[in-house]
Scaffold this motif. Sequence first.
Motif, PDB file in Angstrom:
ATOM      1  N   TYR B 113      64.117  34.581  20.466  1.00 35.23           N
ATOM      2  CA  TYR B 113      64.904  34.172  21.635  1.00 35.23           C
ATOM      3  C   TYR B 113      66.226  33.554  21.171  1.00 35.23           C
ATOM      4  N   VAL B 117      70.107  34.770  22.095  1.00 34.62           N
ATOM      5  CA  VAL B 117      71.118  33.871  22.685  1.00 34.62           C
ATOM      6  C   VAL B 117      72.354  33.834  21.784  1.00 34.62           C
ATOM      7  N   HIS B 118      72.084  33.722  20.510  1.00 39.10           N
ATOM      8  CA  HIS B 118      73.182  33.661  19.545  1.00 39.10           C
ATOM      9  C   HIS B 118      74.024  34.939  19.598  1.00 39.10           C
ATOM     10  N   GLU B 120      74.376  36.997  22.190  1.00 37.83           N
ATOM     11  CA  GLU B 120      75.137  37.037  23.440  1.00 37.83           C
ATOM     12  C   GLU B 120      76.372  36.150  23.357  1.00 37.83           C
ATOM     13  N   GLU B 121      76.188  34.952  22.800  1.00 29.67           N
ATOM     14  CA  GLU B 121      77.316  34.026  22.667  1.00 29.67           C
ATOM     15  C   GLU B 121      78.390  34.625  21.762  1.00 29.67           C
TER      16      GLU B 121
END
Lengths: 199, 169
Positions: B113, B117-118, B120-121
């Motif tokens: 997860y 997230v990383h 997407e950022e």
Amino acid sequence: MNESNSYASDPDVLLMLEFQRGDRASFENLMRKYYKRIFNFALRMLRSREAAEDIAQETFIRVYQAARAYQPKASFRTWLYTISKNLILNELNKNKRFSFSVNEEQDGEEGPVPRQFEDTQTPSPFEALSSAERAQKVRAVIESLPPPQRMAVVLYRFERLSYEEVSEAMGTSVSAVKSLLSRARKNLRVRLTRIRKEI
Amino acid sequence: MDCKNIQDQMPVFLTGGLSEQDSALIQEHLMRCEACQKELEVYKLSWNSLKDWEDEEPDPAYIARFWNRLAQKKTWHEQLIGPLVTAWADKRLVPVFVSLFLIVFVGSATMRYAWQVHQEEALVTALSAEEIDFIQNIELVEQLEVLEDMDMFEDMDVLKEFAVPEAKT
């Protein structure tokens, strides 16, 4: 008939297959039959009892470990000597006493054979020596042979393997084995004759 | 062939390395040449004297020694799996195995997860304002298509309602 079936009647192969099915006694029977042979093969090649015991033990450990995947594609005896030969070569190369592969012939060839003939009828002083002394001389002569010749002599003369079996165990051709044995015979004839004369 | 040739060939002859024709020539020569017969005897004598080096007996306890040695020497997978199997058989260690499993499972899910997230950022920071607007427009267009699809289904329902009374007449 396929190749694997041609060894199905070999009693050693049957013992090996029984061991594969979990019969430990069959494995011990194979050891009783061949341990001494492998020990003496290694002893004649390595000159050390300790090293020979080690090779014999290690040979049977390899057999034990290979049992699960064992398929009778060669005679058991030839397979056993092949394993042992590989271990002996490793040992020889490791010790750097001499490095050789079976197909790499070292010279060690004697010069021309002396033409004066021995009297082979009357017992020579060599025969008068004690058996231990004679054995020591013979051992020294065999040990002085180049390792490939020595291996061929040991397998053929002492282990009673056929030319085909020797070639299979040494991983070379039958004609190469005959060539090694011819040169070995010539060297033995010269060196033993010299020893007989010195006595 | 003269005597020298014969005697040079003798070890090969004795080893069976000669052709039938050459072997026959040597045998024929040996029948009439005493010197070569003696040479042959010398070869045989030297070969036979090898029997003086007799076999030696190995350590009589070699079988017991073998099993001991084998017990000490296990293959790498036996060394790795053996203790695990033994530990598994010990039921007191089951909570330890379950805890280990949960730690590995939850840990790997959390890491996955965090990685998403990383990613997407990193994508957002790498895009320009125009590109972000474009992506948002694409999302709007997709939503519009869904709405249009819904309208189409509603229209079909209306058509069906009209169609039913006609069938009755």
